[in-house]
Motif scaffolding. Structure first.
Motif, PDB file in Angstrom:
ATOM      1  N   UNK A   1       0.837  -1.203   0.000  1.00 36.05           N
ATOM      2  CA  UNK A   1       0.000   0.000   0.000  1.00 36.05           C
ATOM      3  C   UNK A   1       0.871   1.252   0.000  1.00 36.05           C
TER       4      UNK A   1
ATOM      5  N   UNK B   1       1.838   1.712  -3.506  1.00 34.71           N
ATOM      6  CA  UNK B   1       0.710   2.162  -4.314  1.00 34.71           C
ATOM      7  C   UNK B   1       0.424   3.650  -4.080  1.00 34.71           C
ATOM      8  N   UNK B   2       0.500   4.071  -2.836  1.00 32.85           N
ATOM      9  CA  UNK B   2       0.262   5.479  -2.521  1.00 32.85           C
ATOM     10  C   UNK B   2       1.293   6.369  -3.192  1.00 32.85           C
TER      11      UNK B   2
ATOM     12  N   UNK C   1       0.745   6.506  -6.870  1.00 32.33           N
ATOM     13  CA  UNK C   1      -0.407   7.347  -7.179  1.00 32.33           C
ATOM     14  C   UNK C   1      -0.008   8.827  -7.173  1.00 32.33           C
TER      15      UNK C   1
ATOM     16  N   UNK D   1      -6.016  12.427  -4.634  1.00 33.06           N
ATOM     17  CA  UNK D   1      -5.601  11.095  -4.182  1.00 33.06           C
ATOM     18  C   UNK D   1      -6.462  10.602  -3.028  1.00 33.06           C
ATOM     19  N   UNK D   2      -7.349  11.495  -2.542  1.00 33.32           N
ATOM     20  CA  UNK D   2      -8.178  11.147  -1.398  1.00 33.32           C
ATOM     21  C   UNK D   2      -7.320  10.728  -0.198  1.00 33.32           C
TER      22      UNK D   2
END
Lengths: 390, 390
Positions: free
Chosen positions: A8, A11-12, A15, A35-36
């Motif tokens: 994760x 992935x962050x 992103x 990206x929230x």
């Protein structure tokens, strides 16, 4: 695959990098919104990315309401990766910056049946020569990725089988790694090209993309969730060996009636040899333009089976985008237009409205660009600078 | 899909549940080791799962060295889900506990062309009747999932097209939701069956699985990374409409030479009608056993194209497991054995060693089991009990 916290984190980070790339200049607040993620998380990730040099603060500011905020952009000069394409008769190399801009491209000739060792010697020589000639900083070069026609075990750097290169079970990646001081990756060329197609789309919508290559073989590559679909052994997309006629022609693989026997260049030339001394697709196209019946028939059949390839891939994978590439598409507008039209005619009706068919716009740099980008993505995924949980 | 922190929470929780299911009885320490999570994280997740009743502490203890530790297991009675399969002439229902054990199965008859509204009435009646007759606790029923032959928009609960049911653009899921007090899902039946194949394997290795169904149509479903591959509009796997002969027979879809015209039951019967009054696959098989040439020829051709289907799916998806199911496989050992043997013969040689072909062992409960499990997984994914970051 266990999706753990390292995953994760990666992935962050990816992103955030993707969003900066997409917007070219963007404020942290907008990143957080898109990206929230919380402003704190975005701040932590961007600080790390700035620390290692991948992202830079610019002199420009947002002009909207509220507090003035510095805009971020990717730092094109932060790293260089090398993308390579191996063909029967040539090796193509590209040195790419962090934006995917080609700094230098080179093309060198090779013999059809050159061994892995010979190719490794060529690559080593050329890479170091380019570095010297163009005064590139060796420290900036983070990796090389080699695209190969055929089946590649990308995890172990082994070329399992490449009919075009005449290699079988060649530990090419491992051996190349021994002579180069940065990370070496090896992959199937079409999977790399598909990755480039995904990376350099103008619209940044997440598509399910199938790239189909009509060349010396017929292959397809599927992009789903932003990644290449690989299957169990990275052999997915061998549509050229799907059987379309149990009473058809013998294929190089030993099966009867593989789809590629109707479309791949070598088979078209073989058929043509019954009536002419055509030795290339160009010769057949020219003969067809002069109205020779044998050439027209060979091409018409190839067009039909190319369209069948498109339909079959759509039925199996249900993409929203199909991108066509390869010699058969790029040779003449006539073939391209006919294949496009026939494909639209033959797509299974329920899916025809939701599937768009495009022609690749990447040209001859597609494979090396995808290879260069894959190399960069792998490098970034291995960075371990974020110790805390983001 | 943005892989955010909710996503990783779900994945961690699912991993713990999968490990408990796999081991039946397991200690927290072993869970931590197998999941590669900290004891604190495992403890937090299992406490939540125990609080909501999905997991229970047992009276059994680990007998190994070190401190005695209570073993955990899934609580079979914590919830009930309903799996449904809609066929031309029947509706099959199963009520499943949290271990996937069928508490009750029911089969009711329907007319081939029953409307969605009629089927909804049948379903509502049957479900409430079963609940009453068997004194099930309505609060325990967390959802129903309906498997449908054809193309289903699973996000919106719409049956886009089902040739078998004669439905087009039917808002079946939405309408069923209006009359049932728990969550309704609708999906393609083969995708659900494939999910069941993945869930109830004895070996818990993560396989890339293709399930191929030879029945009234021909379809395939791909399991990758533990999930069903869906494509852009949940229409992936329409292998029956891949074209294998541009000069072949007209298909129901309007194209010429779709693969299913050589294998699907309806087409076999249509061919048989030229020579006999056979009205089912059984009739054709019987005629072949009596040595009728037309029947032998139809079946031999079907066997060939079934094998081609297997090869083509392997070439496209590169699975390590192919699982065959459907009437053509289950009808007689003869057909099953011949299709298995022919498939092995026709698989593209480079992939033949790495691909195993199996026959589905789920029997007639495959679809309802997959539907029941899908309903449970969706319910668990929507639980929002873990507020903190695990």
């Amino acid at each position: 695959m266990k999706k753990n916290q390292d995953f994760i984190k990666r992935e962050n980070q990816n992103l955030i990098l993707d969003l900066i790339q997409e917007h070219e200049l963007i404020a942290r607040a907008k990143l957080a919104k898109l990206a929230n993620m919380s402003p704190t998380t975005v701040s932590r990730i961007t600080t790390s990315l700035i620390d290692i040099g991948l992202v830079k603060e610019t002199n420009q500011y947002t002009t909207g309401v509220g507090r003035k905020a510095t805009l971020l952009s990717l730092n094109p000069d932060s790293l260089i990766s090398i993308g390579v394409e191996l063909d029967e008769k040539k090796i193509r190399l590209g040195f790419f910056d962090f934006l995917g801009k080609a700094i230098i491209t080179e093309e060198i000739e090779k013999e059809v049946k050159d061994s892995p060792e010979t190719v490794i010697t060529y690559l080593k020589q050329t890479i170091f020569q380019v570095i010297e000639t163009h005064h590139l900083s060796r420290n900036k070069i983070i990796g090389v990725c080699v695209g190969i026609p055929g089946w590649v075990d990308n995890k172990n750097g082994v070329v399992v089988k490449s009919a075009q290169l005449g290699w079988e079970n060649a530990a090419f990646g491992q051996k190349l790694q021994e002579v180069l001081p940065f990370q070496v990756l090896v992959d199937n060329e079409l999977k790399l090209k598909a990755y480039a197609e995904k990376m350099f789309r103008k619209d940044k919508i997440e598509h399910t993309i199938v790239v189909i290559d009509f060349g010396s073989g017929v292959g397809s590559a599927l992009i789903v969730g932003g990644d290449v679909y690989r299957g169990f052994l990275n052999a997915a997309g061998e549509i050229g060996h799907t059987i379309v006629n149990p009473n058809g022609m013998l294929c190089t693989c030993g099966n009867i009636g593989c789809l590629q026997t109707y479309v791949a260049e070598g088979f078209l030339i073989q058929e043509a040899s019954k009536q002419s001394d055509a030795s290339s697709l160009e010769d057949i196209v020219e003969a067809a333009q002069y109205g020779h019946k044998w050439a027209v028939n060979i091409l018409e059949r190839a067009i039909t089976y190319a369209a069948i390839t498109v339909n079959n891939s759509v039925c199996m994978n249900n993409p929203d985008k199909v991108i066509l590439t390869g010699k058969l598409i790029e040779q003449t507008d006539y073939l391209k237009d006919r294949i496009l039209k026939e494909s639209r005619n033959r797509i299974w009706l329920p899916l025809s409205d939701s599937t768009t068919i495009e022609i690749s716009r990447l040209g001859k740099n597609g494979v090396i660009l995808g290879a260069g980008m894959q190399s960069q993505r792998e490098y970034i995924n291995q960075l371990n600078y974020e110790k805390e949980l983001v």
